[in-house]
Scaffold this active site. Structure first.
Site, PDB file in Angstrom:
ATOM      1  CE1 TYR A 138      -3.103  -3.082   1.090  1.00 13.03           C
ATOM      2  CE2 TYR A 138      -4.494  -1.191   0.634  1.00 13.03           C
ATOM      3  CZ  TYR A 138      -4.341  -2.554   0.799  1.00 13.03           C
ATOM      4  OH  TYR A 138      -5.431  -3.377   0.663  1.00 13.03           O
ATOM      5  CE  LYS A 190       2.635 -18.375   1.786  1.00  9.30           C
ATOM      6  NZ  LYS A 190       2.024 -19.692   2.054  1.00  9.30           N
ATOM      7  CG  ASP A 222      -1.093 -20.646   3.259  1.00 10.12           C
ATOM      8  OD1 ASP A 222      -0.665 -20.254   4.366  1.00 10.12           O
ATOM      9  OD2 ASP A 222      -0.481 -21.478   2.557  1.00 10.12           O
ATOM     10  CG  ASP A 246      -7.804  -5.441   1.809  1.00  9.42           C
ATOM     11  OD1 ASP A 246      -8.863  -4.931   2.231  1.00  9.42           O
ATOM     12  OD2 ASP A 246      -7.589  -5.657   0.599  1.00  9.42           O
ATOM     13  CG  ASP A 250     -13.508  -7.921   2.308  1.00  5.38           C
ATOM     14  OD1 ASP A 250     -13.425  -6.987   3.141  1.00  5.38           O
ATOM     15  OD2 ASP A 250     -13.842  -7.743   1.114  1.00  5.38           O
TER      16      ASP A 250
HETATM   17  C1  IPM Z   1     -10.512  -1.658   2.941  1.00  6.27           C
HETATM   18  C2  IPM Z   1     -10.625  -1.437   1.451  1.00  6.27           C
HETATM   19  C3  IPM Z   1      -9.475  -0.566   0.992  1.00  6.27           C
HETATM   20  C4  IPM Z   1      -8.185  -1.298   1.298  1.00  6.27           C
HETATM   21  C5  IPM Z   1      -9.551  -0.155  -0.505  1.00  6.27           C
HETATM   22  C6  IPM Z   1     -10.841   0.596  -0.809  1.00  6.27           C
HETATM   23  C7  IPM Z   1      -8.360   0.639  -0.954  1.00  6.27           C
HETATM   24  O1  IPM Z   1     -10.662  -2.651   0.789  1.00  6.27           O
HETATM   25  O2  IPM Z   1     -10.593  -0.678   3.689  1.00  6.27           O
HETATM   26  O3  IPM Z   1     -10.384  -2.810   3.357  1.00  6.27           O
HETATM   27  O4  IPM Z   1      -7.715  -2.118   0.498  1.00  6.27           O
HETATM   28  O5  IPM Z   1      -7.644  -1.052   2.371  1.00  6.27           O
HETATM   29 MG    MG Z   2     -10.744  -4.343   2.076  1.00  4.20          MG
END
Ligand code: IPM
Ligand code: MG
Length: 358
Positions: A138, A190, A222, A246, A250
């Protein structure tokens, strides 16, 4: 004199303005119930504003935002604008510019029926991910050579600093100590393939020696995704790098009921910090009053907790948990049968009765 918190609000794109509208109603009501005041400053940044003015996030506004106690952000991202342009110009700018080195993502299942995993109950899904938030891929050190030709080379640096790794690992150990649950911290990396992550292995070990009361565990990313689905009860506090965090969060959001409930804090302890739902701008639901505002309402709870309003934070969390358990909010997706404002109404109506310890 009443306590007043200055909060910068960036509703952003897509469903952002609608979910933020409900988050702010809850914020103002809980402030009245708990007896503190909030002073809100709204900022228009996002796709519409950019298309009108070509402004992403001007320096003057950035400096002004910096002068607040906290920031509430809805969502950024719009299909009319190049991928990543506004995300990097606004979200990443704030994360990097304000040095918000912790991305705190609680993973908590409030009601069994919201979990897609078989036989997992709320006590099995209750952990928190501490994602590093200012380094890794990032950092934006990328480049193209011979772009557009068959010989093109594309590179992007994954970078970790000693300082950056140490401060986030230390934050995670402190958090593990404050949490009632397991007194356990899991490092997710990792290091077997990304050899630069040896830095994480060493820092974790060194800092960990200062926390003899916290058990140290380790999982490769993983395997961690596998454990997250198979044995989520195994996790208590997790610390990981930016990109792995990240992805992992999710997945983790799904086992707590989906992106409709998952909130996060971008934090630099002691400084202005930013709170947001994990979900994106979901353009296809924008303006329809169908998006679920629960994740933003939970982000408001995290924001208040950060500002020292623990009772107000608990009041919001308990209210939402109660509505989910009783199925008065039956689901967290946009087809819950409830509009965005109806979910807000339900939370407002139940706030005063929430069980909050005196
Ligand atoms: C998050 C999002 C962001 C990230 C994107 C929108 C750049 O996915 O906040 O998790 O990757 O950090
Ligand atoms: Mg994200």
């Amino acid at each position: 004199m009443t306590r007043t918190h200055a909060i910068a609000v960036i509703p952003g794109d897509g469903i952002g303005p609608e979910v933020v509208r409900e988050g702010l109603r809850v914020l103002e009501r809980v402030a009245a119930v708990e007896g503190f005041a909030v002073r809100l400053t709204r900022y228009p940044f996002g796709a519409e504003h950019y298309l009108k003015t070509q402004e992403v996030l001007p320096d003057a506004a950035f400096d002004e935002i910096k002068g607040h106690d906290a920031i509430l952000l809805g969502a950024i991202g719009d299909p009319r604008i190049a991928v990543g342009y506004l995300e990097f110009g606004i979200i990443a700018r704030l994360r990097f510019g304000l040095d918000l080195f912790v991305n705190l993502r609680p993973v908590k299942l409030y009601a069994e029926h919201l979990c897609p995993l078989k036989d997992k109950r709320p006590e099995d899904v209750d952990f928190v991910v501490v994602r590093e938030n200012t380094e890794d891929a990032y950092a934006g050190m990328y480049g193209h050579f011979k772009k557009g030709t068959p010989d093109e080379i594309a590179t992007q640096e994954i970078l970790f600093t000693r300082k950056g790794t140490e401060r986030v690992v230390r934050y995670a150990f402190d958090l593990a100590r404050r949490r009632a649950k397991g007194k356990k911290l899991t490092l997710v990396d990792k290091a077997n393939a990304v050899r630069a992550m040896d830095l994480w292995t060493r820092v974790f070990e060194e800092v960990g020696r200062e926390y003899p009361d916290i058990a140290r565990e380790h999982a490769y990313i993983d395997a961690a995704t596998m454990w997250c689905v198979k044995n989520p009860e195994w996790f208590d506090t997790v610390v990981t790098s930016n990109m792995f965090g990240d992805i992992l969060t999710d997945l983790a959001a799904m086992i707590q009921g989906g992106l409709g409930v998952a909130a996060s804090g971008n934090i630099h302890p002691g400084r202005v910090s930013l709170f947001e739902p994990i979900h994106g701008s979901a353009p296809k639901y924008a303006g329809k009053n169908v998006a679920n505002p629960v994740a933003t309402i939970m982000a408001v709870s995290m924001l208040l907790d950060y500002l020292g309003e623990a009772r107000a934070a608990t009041r919001i969390e308990e209210t939402v948990a109660g509505l989910l358990r009783s199925k008065r909010i039956p689901s967290l997706s946009s087809d819950s049968g409830l509009s965005t404002s109806q979910v807000g109404d339900l939370v407002l109506a139940a706030l005063e009765d929430a069980p909050v310890p005196r």
